[in-house]
Structures are given as C-alpha cells and as structure tokens.
Design an enzyme around this catalytic site. Structure first.
Site: not given
Ligand SMILES: Cc1cc2nc3c(=O)[nH]c(=O)nc-3n(C[C@H](O)[C@H](O)[C@H](O)COP(=O)(O)OP(=O)(O)OC[C@H]3O[C@@H](n4cnc5c(N)ncnc54)[C@H](O)[C@@H]3O)c2cc1C
Length: 320
Positions: A146, A196
């Site tokens: 991560d 990732r």
């Molecule tokens: C598998 C995985 C591993 C990760 N590992 C790390 C890591 O190692 N380090 C780190 O800093 N971060 C990590 N993250 C978190 C990541 O950095 C983001 O903070 C998190 O995924 C939110 O960003 P997003 O791209 O999903 O979109 P966002 O900008 O949060 O959301 C964009 C859009 O997605 C849709 N959406 C989001 N959530 C929902 C919901 N619950 N229901 C419906 N629509 C929704 C909406 O349309 C929203 O406007 C990880 C995420 C994932 C999925």
C-alpha cells in the site's frame, strides 16, 4: 461538495491521526457495528468468509490485515505473524496456483512492518516484507504494498524495488494526487510491474499534491494511460465512474485483454458495480480490510464522501 473537500475533509483526516480518538473508538462497541459495512471482521475466519463470498461471485480478493504506524519491533513482528497465518489460510483454499492472475492477494502497509522505527526502520520493514513475500510465493498468492503519506513514498518504493528483484510479481500502489506519480508510473510500467493506481487518501500539502478533485482525476487519467501503454499489469483502484469508463477505453486502445489489467474497489463500496464489471468478464479485485485496528482506515473512508459520513452519523444517531 466544495465545502466538504475544503473544510470537512482535512478535519476528518486530521482526526484519523489522533491516537486518543483511535484508542477510544476502537473500544466503542456502538461504532464497531457501524464499521462492519467497510470492515467485515477481526480474525482470519472473517477474512476467509469474505474471501469465499467474493470468490463465489466471481471476484478476486486482496486482504489487508489492518494496522499502521507501529512504534516497536514487537508490534511489527506481530503483524508479520498475522500475515503468515492469513497466507496459510488462503493457501488452504483450492485455487489455481499457476494462474497468470493470482485470485488471492494480501495488501500490506510497510509502516505496520516497522518502516518508521527510529533504528533501522527501513531495513526491518524490508526483512519483514521479505518473509511475507516468501510465504505468499509458497501458497500461490500475490502481495501488493500500500501507499501511505508522501513522506514515506521514497522509502516504500526503494523497498519495493529491492523485493521485486526476487519477487517480480510484487505489486505496489501509486497515488495519482502526488505530482511525482506520472514519473513513477513510467518507471514501473517500463519494468513490467503490477501497479495499483489510486487517487490517494491522505491530506497532502499543495507543494507535493494536486488538491483540487478535478486535477486529481486528470492526473489519474494521465497516469493510467502511462500504465496501460507500458508492459506491466495496471490495477485500476477507483469507484469513480469516469475512471472506470476510461479504463475500459484505454484497455481497448492498447489492445489489452481482460487478463492484462484489473479493476479494484474497496469492500462495501459500490458492490453492484463490482458485480456488474465481473459479470461482464472483467477481473475485479475487492480490497478486504480485517482486524481490530480499523480506526485510521475507517476514518479515511468517512473523509472521502459526504454520503459515507452521513451514513455513519445517521447510524450513530439511531443507536443513541
Ligand atoms: C483497492 C483500493 C486500494 C487502495 N489503496 C490505497 C492506498 O494504498 N493508499 C491510498 O492513499 N489510498 C488507497 N485507496 C483509496 C483511494 O486513494 C481513494 O481514497 C478512494 O478510492 C476514493 O477515490 P475514488 O477514486 O474511489 O473516487 P472518489 O473521488 O472518492 O469518488 C468519485 C466518484 O465515485 C463515485 N463513488 C464513490 N464512492 C461511491 C459509493 N459509495 N457509492 C456510489 N458511488 C460512489 C461517485 O460518483 C463519486 O463522485 C485505495 C482504493 C482502492 C479502491
């Protein structure tokens, strides 16, 4: 949404680092049941039950043993032990060990393996991660490291580079909000690494990170193009419909088959979308956090979306 990002998000993320709040919250049973939407349980059995459910619905799995920022070598050893137990349990599942895309994976944070220890932290984290990679190799699972806050990025990528000499399948996370990430993507894509790509979950200063959500998405799309054009295995970690649509288009543009990249989402978030993508024949991996130290992870999820925060506040109000 503007005020949420400007005002609430930094406040919630500051709370995610508070030792006192963490200590109290992790012992508060009312909160615990609300947390279950994002964290299915505490032990290996809970991890295995979640893995079974996800595999039965055609999804791939990455399990994170929750914990970060350990302050003594004993706690880092305990983390290693927990990962080895988890990997032994995953190894007991009948899965194809020769598969080019390994269905089972663990995700780990180097800060939970001792990276920040004052004496030899980086060396200790490297040795601990090596033990976990060795066991993963034996049981036919993958490991992905991560990404944490930006002060750790150089150290984390240096450890990953050293481990990849022996474990070429080792993956790592790059955060699109960091301005350096396009360059990091180019390096790892050239080396054929599993990367990732996520937006990034910490509150980072403007000197190193894009802070405007639209700029973060733009950076994500640029980085994803670099990964898709390269020789590695891109892992598209996002719930954002814009990113998910772009990933499909870029995969077509660079003629990547469905087993040459994967989508990834977090446990409990957009479950219907995860199933839809899997039903269409895509690889979809779900990140499943398990353990007692859920506070930092859970609070970062609250900071991501007003709806997540409202869900939490409503559930607390109903219970009080
Ligand atoms: C598998 C995985 C591993 C990760 N590992 C790390 C890591 O190692 N380090 C780190 O800093 N971060 C990590 N993250 C978190 C990541 O950095 C983001 O903070 C998190 O995924 C939110 O960003 P997003 O791209 O999903 O979109 P966002 O900008 O949060 O959301 C964009 C859009 O997605 C849709 N959406 C989001 N959530 C929902 C919901 N619950 N229901 C419906 N629509 C929704 C909406 O349309 C929203 O406007 C990880 C995420 C994932 C999925």
């Amino acid at each position: 949404m503007g005020a949420f990002n400007r005002v609430a998000r930094p406040m919630i993320l500051a709370a995610s680092r508070s030792e006192m709040l963490r200590h109290n919250a992790e012992r508060f049973p009312l909160t615990r049941s609300v947390v279950q939407r994002f964290v299915p349980g505490e032990g290996v059995d809970d991890a295995m039950a979640a893995a079974r459910m996800l595999r039965d619905s055609g999804r791939l799995v990455s399990i994170d043993h929750l914990g970060e920022d350990v302050t003594d070598a004993g706690a880092a050893d305990a983390t290693v032990k927990a990962y080895l137990q988890l990997l032994d349990a995953l190894g007991g599942r009948a899965e194809d060990r020769q598969a080019t895309v390994r269905p089972l994976e663990v995700s780990l944070k180097l800060s939970a393996l001792g990276q920040a220890l004052a004496r030899d932290g980086e060396k200790i984290a490297l040795e601990n991660a090596h033990l976990i990679c060795e066991r993963a190799q034996q049981v036919g699972a993958w490991v992905t490291v991560d990404a944490e806050d930006h002060t750790t990025t150089d150290s984390t990528l240096s450890i990953v580079r050293q481990l990849r000499v022996e474990f070429g399948w080792l993956g790592t996370v790059l955060q699109a909000y960091l301005k350096r990430t396009e360059t990091d993507c180019a390096e790892f894509a050239r080396d054929g690494a599993r990367i990732r790509l996520c937006k990034g979950a910490y509150d980072e200063p403007a000197s190193v990170a894009y802070r405007d959500p639209a700029a973060v998405t733009d950076s994500y799309l640029r980085c994803l193009r670099v990964l898709m054009a390269g020789t590695g295995y891109p892992m598209v970690a996002s719930h954002d419909p814009v990113v998910i649509a772009a990933a499909g288009e870029l995969a077509r543009e660079y003629t990547r088959a469905t087993d040459e990249f994967e989508y990834q989402m977090l446990y409990g978030i957009r479950d219907g979308e995860q199933r839809r993508l899997a039903d269409e024949g895509n690889h979809v991996r779900v990140y499943v956090p398990v353990g007692t130290q859920w506070y930092g992870y859970f609070v970062r999820r609250l900071a991501e979306r007003p709806a997540n925060l409202m869900f939490f506040l409503r559930a607390l109000a109903q219970r009080n």
